[in-house]
Every structure is written in C-alpha cells, then in structure tokens.
Design an enzyme around this catalytic site. Structure first.
Site, short mmCIF file in Angstrom:
data_model
loop_
_atom_site.label_atom_id
_atom_site.label_comp_id
_atom_site.label_asym_id
_atom_site.label_seq_id
_atom_site.Cartn_x
_atom_site.Cartn_y
_atom_site.Cartn_z
CE LYS A 14 37.80 96.77 24.76
NZ LYS A 14 37.85 96.10 23.45
NE ARG A 167 34.10 89.27 20.39
CZ ARG A 167 35.39 88.94 20.44
NH1 ARG A 167 35.86 87.96 19.70
NH2 ARG A 167 36.19 89.59 21.23
#
Ligand code: AMP
Length: 211
Positions: A14, A167
């Site tokens: 991203k 995460r």
C-alpha cells in the site's frame, strides 16, 4: 474528485503504491502509520503514547489516530482529494471517516498471506525521504544506502517477526471486515497486489479509471 482509500494487509504494498499513485494524481498521500511514526520520532506526548502500540503491532487507540488524521485532513492540500493509506483500519474508524468526508473509491489489495511475511521481513526504508526498498525484489544500488539521498536504510521496529504476526492477526480480525463494508457501500474495487510495483500500479490505475 479523488478521495481514495487503499485497504489491505501489512506488506501488501500500500505504502509503495500510495506514494506513486498520489504523486501522479496530484493529491496528498496520507498515511496514518507515517503520521504516527513522525509524532513518535518527535517525542510529542501523542507520539510517545502511540509508539508502544506500534512497536507491539497493535492498533493505536482511535482518539489518537483520529486526532492526527483529523489535523492532516484539515490542511488545505487535502481539500481537492487525498489518498488514505492505513486508515480506516476498523469499522468504527470507517464510520468516523464517513461522518467527515465522502469517498470516491476504496482499493482493496489482494495478496496471498504467505507473501506478506516475506515482503515485511525484506522491507527497509529511508528514514529521511521515506522511500521503501525490498532487499530481495527492489534493493538499493549500494547495499544499505538510499539511492536518492544515501542515508543509511532502516528496518521498521514493527517489521520484526513477533510484531508482524500480531499485525497480520489484527488485520484479519479488525480490518478485513472493511472489505465487505465498502463493497456494500458500492465503493470497492479489488486489485491483484502480486507482481512488480509497476505491474500493480498499472492495475490500480486501470481500476481507478474505470471508476
Ligand atoms: P502502517 O504504517 O500503516 O503499517 O502502520 C504502522 C502502525 O501504526 C500500525 O501497526 C498501528 O500500530 C499504527 N496505525 C497506523 N494506522 C492506524 C490506524 N488507522 N488505526 C490504528 N493504528 C494505526
């Protein structure tokens, strides 16, 4: 207008894509992770509080994230559009965002989970200009140095294996539900995030121009 969100697991690319796509569209790239890391580097009270969560791979509590993002969104350059990278990460954040702005597109990055760990552990970045490298697939010309400004490259504290596992779990539990949330709102496009950065960018740009 381009009011865009990039959604996807950590390591999907991203940040790399957001920097380039935002530059080409002439809109600011707003990364809540970057905003929080800068606050932490400056040792502001908010940054110091956020740093512990970031290092452990947990989400930073909403009041802190909403404050940094709200301040950034109010700056004049974000009035003509923006590319959000790493926000929203929960349905509650998506609802908060929906109260302050409309969105035009949400781009969901699709990538096999097995590739994420590989990308995260190979990731290094320039602390000065923020450029991102992958030691295996897009290494710097001189080992350990940024191509653009020769600064020594660093590894993010949360790219170490224990934080990476947290995460990924946090993503699956708290962020992945946003795919359905934005599909239901008719805003979602999905993009195959495997391949080289330029292949992925071409797919993103094609999906945005179909929008
Ligand atoms: P990123 O650079 O997007 O990978 O974000 C790095 C870390 O910053 C995350 O693992 C969280 O600890 C924190 N963070 C970034 N964005 C958010 C958000 N929208 N909500 C909560 N925590 C966030």
């Amino acid at each position: 207008m381009h009011r865009i969100v990039f959604l996807g697991p950590p390591g999907a690319g991203k940040g790399t894509q957001a920097a380039e796509v935002a530059r080409r569209l002439g809109i600011p790239h707003l990364s809540t992770g970057e905003l929080l890391r800068s606050a932490a580097a400056e040792q502001s009270p908010l940054g110091v509080e956020a740093d512990g969560y970031i290092r452990a791979g947990h989400l930073v509590p909403d009041p802190l994230v909403l404050r940094v993002l709200g301040e950034r969104l109010e700056r004049p350059d974000a009035r003509g559009g923006f590319l959000l990278d790493g926000f929203p990460r929960t349905v509650a954040q998506a609802e908060a965002l929906g109260r302050v702005t409309a969105l035009d597109r949400v781009v969901a990055f699709e990538i096999p989970e097995a590739m994420l760990l590989e990308r995260l552990t190979q990731r290094r970045h320039c602390p000065n200009c923020r450029r991102i490298y992958n030691l295996a697939t897009s290494p710097p010309r001189v080992a350990g140095r940024c191509d653009d400004d020769q600064s020594p490259l660093e590894q993010r504290s949360d790219d170490r294996p224990s934080a990476v596992r947290t995460r990924l779990k946090v993503y699956l539990e708290q962020t992945a539900p946003l795919v359905a949330y934005y599909r239901d709102l008719g805003l979602l496009v999905t993009v195959d995030a495997t391949g080289t950065p330029s292949e992925v960018r071409a797919r993103i740009e094609a999906s945005l121009s179909r929008a």
